[in-house]
Write a protein that holds these residues in place. Sequence first.
Motif, PDB file in Angstrom:
ATOM      1  N   ARG A 186      -3.395  -3.441  -0.451  1.00  0.00           N
ATOM      2  CA  ARG A 186      -2.609  -4.550   0.083  1.00  0.00           C
ATOM      3  C   ARG A 186      -1.873  -5.230  -1.067  1.00  0.00           C
ATOM      4  O   ARG A 186      -2.430  -5.339  -2.162  1.00  0.00           O
ATOM      5  N   ARG A 511      -7.631 -17.697   3.906  1.00  0.00           N
ATOM      6  CA  ARG A 511      -6.843 -16.770   4.744  1.00  0.00           C
ATOM      7  C   ARG A 511      -7.211 -15.314   4.460  1.00  0.00           C
ATOM      8  O   ARG A 511      -7.279 -14.482   5.363  1.00  0.00           O
ATOM      9  N   MET A 512      -7.411 -15.010   3.189  1.00  0.00           N
ATOM     10  CA  MET A 512      -7.763 -13.640   2.812  1.00  0.00           C
ATOM     11  C   MET A 512      -9.117 -13.251   3.417  1.00  0.00           C
ATOM     12  O   MET A 512      -9.302 -12.151   3.930  1.00  0.00           O
ATOM     13  N   GLU A 514     -10.434 -14.643   6.071  1.00  0.00           N
ATOM     14  CA  GLU A 514     -10.222 -14.620   7.517  1.00  0.00           C
ATOM     15  C   GLU A 514      -9.599 -13.290   7.963  1.00  0.00           C
ATOM     16  O   GLU A 514      -9.899 -12.774   9.024  1.00  0.00           O
ATOM     17  N   ALA A 515      -8.735 -12.738   7.100  1.00  0.00           N
ATOM     18  CA  ALA A 515      -8.075 -11.469   7.429  1.00  0.00           C
ATOM     19  C   ALA A 515      -9.029 -10.286   7.250  1.00  0.00           C
ATOM     20  O   ALA A 515      -8.672  -9.148   7.536  1.00  0.00           O
ATOM     21  N   TYR A 517     -10.067  -9.039   4.470  1.00  0.00           N
ATOM     22  CA  TYR A 517      -9.681  -8.167   3.357  1.00  0.00           C
ATOM     23  C   TYR A 517     -10.791  -8.045   2.322  1.00  0.00           C
ATOM     24  O   TYR A 517     -11.008  -6.985   1.752  1.00  0.00           O
ATOM     25  N   ALA A 568      -5.544 -22.875   6.780  1.00  0.00           N
ATOM     26  CA  ALA A 568      -6.098 -21.660   7.383  1.00  0.00           C
ATOM     27  C   ALA A 568      -6.937 -22.050   8.597  1.00  0.00           C
ATOM     28  O   ALA A 568      -7.782 -22.953   8.496  1.00  0.00           O
TER      29      ALA A 568
END
Length: 594
Positions: A186, A511-512, A514-515, A517, A568
């Motif tokens: 990514r 956010r990362m 949450e995604a 990743y 987020a």
Amino acid sequence: MAREFTRVGVVGLGTMGAGIVEVFARNGVDVVAVEVSEPALARGRATLARSTDRAVAKGKLAETDRDALHSRVDFQVGLEALHAVDLVVEAVPEHLDLKRRLFAELDRICRPDTILATNTSSLSVTDIAVATDRPQQVVGLHFFNPAPVMKLVEVVRTVVTAADVVDDVEALCARLGKVDVTISDRAGFIANALLFGYLNQAVGMVEARYATREDIDLAMKLGCGLPMGPLALLDLIGLDTAYEILNTMYRHGGRDRRHAPTPLIRQMVTAGLLGRKSGRGFYTYDKPGSAKVVPDGQTPAPTRTVPDSAPVTTVGVVGAGALAAGLVEVFARAGYPVLSVDGDTGSSAGISDTVRTALDEDVARGALDAADHEATLARITRSATLEQLADVDLVVEAVAEESSVKQALFARLDEVCKPGVLLATTTSSLPVIEVAMATQRPADVLGLHFPDPAARRPLVEVVRTIRTSAEATATATAVCAALGRTTVVCGDRAGFVVDALLLPYLNDAVRMLEAGYASVDDIDHAMKLGCGYPTGPFEVLDAIGLDVALAGQRAVYREQREPGLAPAPLLEHLVTAGYLGHRSGRGFRDHSGR
Ligand code: 3HC
């Protein structure tokens, strides 16, 4: 059994490539170090020599070990020299076409079982892998600058990378004394994805003349304990590399405007101001490749007449929380008689007891002697009402972070305090001008932001509004100097310098997560081991409080209206669920001690 790597190749001997060569050779691995031309090879050889000579000079490396290290490196021009290596690490400039052409060549030249790794910072490893006929043997091996020092390696596996290739490369990282995090492909992986938005934003602050380069760097070092400020770090990374990374992240990371390179970066690259490697970037260095900053020879700024600061002999602190207690202690220790107005919360213990406990601890640690302990406590007077503030020269407010509460307090202070008193708010998320305008004397109102709840860090942000007088700013700066604090002067913008740069980075980490990743641990590790941060973003969030971070981030978002700055959703949900961090026993980690 993990595969033995006895001989590896490194292509491209710039800042990163030369560092990677050193990492391998230091750990007993033979290296074929390749460049495109003799001059480039000579530069790579010189970088390696400089680094190892410095280690010898510092007594960190014996001369014989340095010589053994160099004897393991075979410097060559041209890729053909790589025909017999077990692994190649590519570290050429960040251009996809260049890397794809190079990998196609390596595929032709190297043995069929050779693993091909790219040190790309942000380009797609998959795009590079498919330029070969062995995409299952292609991985990302992302080192951090300076490669010999930073412990992290991001191992990037694409959807086609073979599992045993990842295992072998992970085992190699351990042999090199590195800690790896293995992640998918990514833009920006973990660390750069979290770092570069922050770096770009710091450049935006310089460009907007919001604060000076020195103040921005100082603010992040002293306010967050970072090893370097963002502008000094950009000089280390190289402005050209940073530009390419931002560009790729912008184009392939969702076109977040925060990653669109700030125009100043492009201009600096065009002007050849690439950072340390060219001898000049945001700072000027004594020679290319050096870390030693020298005055940059620009015409000095015209000397401003510094206005007189008003004398401050007595101080009032309003509030009953940890920050108020910290402030009372800081002022009293510096010798100021302090009136602590903590009565409005009905707190029975009172600030003096909190301060006494903190001072007891300092005595126990040997950081304070018993006489100073008593003298400090003797300087503190407690009051339940604001009326006694009539005689002080400076009032610092640390009450609840609510606009109406602060405005009401400032309106009262305006009635109670004598003319000319400096009125300071410690707000971290409200516009200072809002509280200033609750008084009839906005010229005497400013923000004094202590970027941690116990006021223990050495930094204070002095926030002047468009109505703050130069004299008030000078007085605040002089008082902070008397407290032994370093000040950074900035305008009245949400988050000032430290929070404006810190909170969006923390929000990006959420956010990362949450995604899906990377995990909390991997993200914290990446920032600590890749960028030398003292704590990872989730450790910071749990420490400062998720609700506090959310309130600050909301303020930044409200002001800038940048979609990428929206809090987020996971952060919002955790706060709603009462997961506030250490304070509530649970945040991103469990702190309940169960
Ligand atoms: N090569 C080899 N060793 C180096 C070095 C270099 N270029 N620079 C510093 N060192 C060594 C020193 O010899 C010293 O070693 P010692 O502790 O054994 O004596 C140690 O590092 C500390 O150096 P200094 O005392 O000279 O200076 P500092 O204490 O200020 O540390 C620093 C320098 C390690 C660079 C520190 O400031 C730091 O950690 N900065 C953050 C760096 C960072 O964020 N890197 C990541 C950038 S992003 C990236 O690389 C990704 C890419 O894709 C762009």
